[in-house]
Enzyme design. Structure first.
Site: not given
Ligand code: C5P
Length: 271
Positions: A49, A71, A98, A100, A103, A157, A248
């Protein structure tokens, strides 16, 4: 000279091993005895990330002797494009893309084909796209020798009951997760991303060979950050996870490789 079978437990995870073995350690051949740390290594996915390719490359450099799954999510992919995947894949690592997808079926099928052509090993799509979209995604991979594992996201989530109600869904998140998981399974999906809270239910619904990827992992004592539904690495495995996503606690540790090693040891003990 030592027999290769004697060396096998000590050989590192190899990025060129068949995809089913990477994705679901239960498929590992009976002849291959895998050291618990290497078994854990096949199940730990580090979330890259970061906002740019340089940040991703720096993390992979620091982690590549310890971790084998990375990822790539929306932030990095949108900034750096598919080129960010190439150096990771070239070094034999596995990529979880990832993005997601959500469509119309034809568009998602095309996106799934494009992702498969990039060589990624797992990718996500929203179960709420519906059975036709999920079936089209599966059909798009037919005939490929090494198709990526499709993972359905059920309810984000970040969605609580009031957020769901605002979108017209008057079910609890747990009930909606179950409904979408059953629908995904009927549409041929055999992998899910879920929070630790839903893991046991999904494992029971999807069966022992399904791929269950769980984020929100925090080793005991680690900063929780913005995560709400968390589990330790050992708890997540006991709840039924096949793979853990950790960001993290590894990427922001002063020594990322040491943080990953410590998580791997905890996982190995729980396996
Ligand atoms: O830094 P942290 O370990 O919280 O990162 C978790 C990763 O898993 C992030 O990439 C985040 O987007 C992702 N994720 C999550 N919760 C979900 C789905 C994905 O944290 N429900």
């Amino acid at each position: 000279m030592e027999e290769i079978s004697e060396l096998l437990p000590f050989l590192p995870y190899h990025g060129l091993m068949p995809i089913p073995e990477r994705l679901n350690p239960a498929f590992a051949s009976a002849a291959t005895v895998i050291h618990p740390i290497d078994e854990a290594r096949k199940r730990l996915i580090v979330a890259l990330d970061v906002p740019d390719a340089a940040g991703a490359a720096s993390l992979v450099d620091r982690l590549e002797d310890t971790c084998t799954w990375f990822k790539v999510g929306l932030e990095l992919f949108t900034a750096a494009g598919p080129a960010v995947l190439e150096p990771i894949l070239r070094r034999g690592h596995s990529v979880f893309l990832d993005l997601k997808f959500h469509d119309i079926p034809n568009t998602v099928a095309g996106a799934v084909r494009s992702a498969a052509a990039l060589g990624v090993h797992m990718l996500t799509l929203h179960a709420s796209g519906g059975p036709a979209m999920l079936s089209a995604a599966g059909a798009a991979l037919e005939g490929l020798a090494h198709p990526p594992q499709l993972l359905a996201v059920t309810v984000l989530t970040s969605m609580d009951a009031s957020q769901l109600a605002a979108t017209g869904i008057d079910r609890t998140p747990a009930t909606q997760v179950e409904l979408l998981a059953r629908m995904g399974l009927s549409a041929g999906i055999r992998g899910f991303v879920c929070s630790p809270r839903e893991a046991a239910t999904l494992r029971a619904l999807a069966g022992p060979e399904a791929v269950l990827v769980i984020p929100g992992i925090r080793p005991a004592g680690a900063a929780i950050g913005d995560q709400k539904r968390i589990a330790t690495p050992a708890e997540a495995l006991r709840l039924g996870a096949s793979h853990l996503v950790v960001g993290r606690p590894i990427t922001q540790a002063p020594d990322a490789a040491a943080a990953a090693e410590s998580i791997l040891r905890e996982m190995a003990e729980a396996l």
